[in-house]
Design a protein around this motif. Structure first.
Motif, PDB file in Angstrom:
ATOM      1  N   PRO A 220     -47.249  15.380 -20.256  1.00 51.32           N
ATOM      2  CA  PRO A 220     -46.942  14.245 -21.537  1.00 51.32           C
ATOM      3  C   PRO A 220     -47.587  12.986 -20.741  1.00 51.32           C
ATOM      4  N   ASP A 223     -51.012  12.301 -21.447  1.00 56.76           N
ATOM      5  CA  ASP A 223     -50.207  11.706 -23.661  1.00 56.76           C
ATOM      6  C   ASP A 223     -49.764   9.959 -22.989  1.00 56.76           C
ATOM      7  N   TYR A 226     -47.929   9.306 -25.565  1.00 58.72           N
ATOM      8  CA  TYR A 226     -46.149   9.128 -25.467  1.00 58.72           C
ATOM      9  C   TYR A 226     -45.618   8.387 -24.346  1.00 58.72           C
ATOM     10  N   TYR A 229     -44.321   4.971 -25.624  1.00 60.22           N
ATOM     11  CA  TYR A 229     -43.661   5.687 -26.273  1.00 60.22           C
ATOM     12  C   TYR A 229     -41.730   4.919 -25.006  1.00 60.22           C
ATOM     13  N   SER A 345     -38.178  10.759 -29.510  1.00 59.09           N
ATOM     14  CA  SER A 345     -38.327  11.462 -28.409  1.00 59.09           C
ATOM     15  C   SER A 345     -38.490  12.618 -28.351  1.00 59.09           C
ATOM     16  N   LEU A 348     -42.177  13.667 -31.293  1.00 64.24           N
ATOM     17  CA  LEU A 348     -43.534  13.328 -30.698  1.00 64.24           C
ATOM     18  C   LEU A 348     -43.862  14.104 -29.586  1.00 64.24           C
ATOM     19  N   ALA A 349     -42.743  15.162 -29.029  1.00 61.86           N
ATOM     20  CA  ALA A 349     -43.231  16.337 -28.148  1.00 61.86           C
ATOM     21  C   ALA A 349     -43.850  17.344 -28.839  1.00 61.86           C
ATOM     22  N   TYR A 357     -41.435  17.237 -21.674  1.00 62.32           N
ATOM     23  CA  TYR A 357     -41.400  15.823 -22.617  1.00 62.32           C
ATOM     24  C   TYR A 357     -40.581  15.043 -22.274  1.00 62.32           C
ATOM     25  N   HIS A 361     -39.479  11.631 -20.960  1.00 61.95           N
ATOM     26  CA  HIS A 361     -38.440  10.317 -21.860  1.00 61.95           C
ATOM     27  C   HIS A 361     -37.126   9.990 -21.370  1.00 61.95           C
TER      28      HIS A 361
END
Length: 424
Positions: A220, A223, A226, A229, A345, A348-349, A357, A361
């Motif tokens: 993550p 990413d 992410y 986000y 959350s 998107l993982a 992930y 978050h």
């Protein structure tokens, strides 16, 4: 319908089966302990350990900052080890830290102990969310809504008990609250032993029948989408700082409303969450539906912050009315954002790196705990215009997040794909 039939129907409406219901019981116990301690920790460090106000502020801020690491660390470990074992370890860490705080009144050891407790607290929060995603599958939003309702109920119970103890005001009363919080964490760990291990897409069955971690899971931290986000989530979590810090300070320093309105608005917030979280969760039950809720979320933020600005008028009753409207709108924003956040959350993982992930978050909420009070007090210092600027920032973040995730969401989205192995 008989009472037994009603109870059976209620059980059928709770995703996750028996283990899901057991975790709800754990949440009730755990959050009751949080209610005992959260609202009284600053008073404990002031009146029992004798720290100065500056030292109390440093202790709470630094320990919360260190605790940010708890979520990503726990999430990554939970992709490799059974989640129930990792959750038990986090709960035991919190229990141990709580009891250890009773052993000293010196700043340095208190800081170290509080930091370990914060690590355990942040870890337990993300692990509970990950457990819900795995146990409830495509019904994760509804399960999280029930879980949050139960958690708010427990927090209210603990808060009432804390208020009673604070009425006594003795050192023993304060220490009993701290011990009670530690013991509820210990009880939560013991109860978690009874929970079955849910299927995990990050661990697969080998030819020999054993389980191993999936090869080369996504990272993550690499990413970009992410991470952006998560950054937007840190902004949208500011509703917490608005209620815990902004409302009380604004009422006292900038409005004609009575000071006693502040705790009543917190009660209103709690009652609304308990009453509305489950009914409103159905509007975000799918990934695309959750994304569409970002529009109503922007409206709720705009209405709430505008009402905060208006509450500075030179009229007692207009100020009270505006503050009640602000609290109502911002509570709706809190409920909507919780629903959106639970779904996006996870959606998107990547399946093979869910824990990692969700751990990243979890940094959003933790970071808001440290930075949120500074942002909100900055808005207060700027006066009514500060609330308008904060509202504009929140609205812009809602639309930015919607645009960011628009082409990244799978359709249809399930929390956990079919997996044939379960770890006991």
């Amino acid at each position: 319908m008989s009472l037994l039939h009603r109870r059976a129907a209620l059980k059928d409406r709770i995703p996750g089966g028996r283990d899901g219901r057991r975790m709800l019981g754990i949440t009730l116990v755990d959050k009751t302990g949080n209610g005992l301690w959260t609202a009284t920790q600053a008073l404990y460090f002031t009146y029992v350990t004798g720290l100065s106000i500056a030292e109390v502020g440093l202790l709470i801020s630094i320990s919360a900052g260190i605790g940010i690491a708890g979520a990503p660390i726990a999430g990554r470990i939970a992709d490799r080890l059974p989640i129930t074992r990792v959750l038990i370890a986090a709960q035991l860490l919190r229990a141990t830290a709580g009891l250890a705080l009773l052993t000293t009144d010196h700043f340095a050891p208190l800081l170290v102990i509080a930091a370990f407790g914060s690590l355990g607290d942040r870890a337990a929060n993300v692990l509970t969310k990950l457990y819900a995603a795995r146990i409830a599958g495509s019904e994760r939003v509804r399960y999280q809504a029930v879980n949050r309702t139960v958690g708010n109920t427990g927090f209210a119970i603990g808060g009432l008990a804390a208020a009673a103890a604070l009425g006594i005001g003795t050192t023993a009363a304060y220490q009993s609250l701290l011990a009670g919080n530690a013991l509820t964490s210990l009880c939560a760990a013991l109860l978690t032993l009874r929970c079955g291990e849910p299927p995990a897409p990050s661990r697969v069955v080998t030819g020999s029948g054993s389980t191993t971690a999936a090869a080369k899971p996504a990272n993550p931290w690499r990413d970009r989408t992410y991470l952006l986000y998560v950054a937007s989530e840190a902004v949208l979590f500011l509703d917490d700082a608005v209620f815990m810090v902004g409302l009380p300070l604004w009422i006292v320093h900038a409005t004609e409303a009575p000071h006693g309105l502040a705790p009543l608005l917190l009660v209103l917030n709690n009652v609304m969450v308990v009453a509305l979280q489950i009914p409103l969760a159905r509007f975000g039950a799918t990934t695309q539906a959750a994304r569409r809720l970002l529009g109503p979320l922007a409206v709720a933020f705009a209405a709430g912050t505008l009402a905060m600005s208006v509450s500075a008028v030179d009229s007692r009753w207009l100020a009270i009315t505006a503050l009640v409207l602000a609290a109502t709108a911002l509570t709706l924003a809190e409920i909507l954002h919780a629903t959106i956040s639970w779904e996006l959350s996870v959606a998107l993982a990547p399946d093979e790196a869910q824990g990692a992930y969700l751990g990243v978050h979890g940094v959003a909420a933790s970071a808001q705990r440290s930075a949120g009070p500074l942002i909100v007090t900055g808005a207060i210092a700027a006066g009514p215009a500060g609330w308008a600027l904060l509202g504009a920032g929140l609205v812009a973040t809602c639309f930015a997040q919607s645009r960011l995730v628009r082409n990244q969401l799978p359709d249809p989205a399930l929390s956990v794909p079919p997996v044939t192995v379960s770890h006991q």
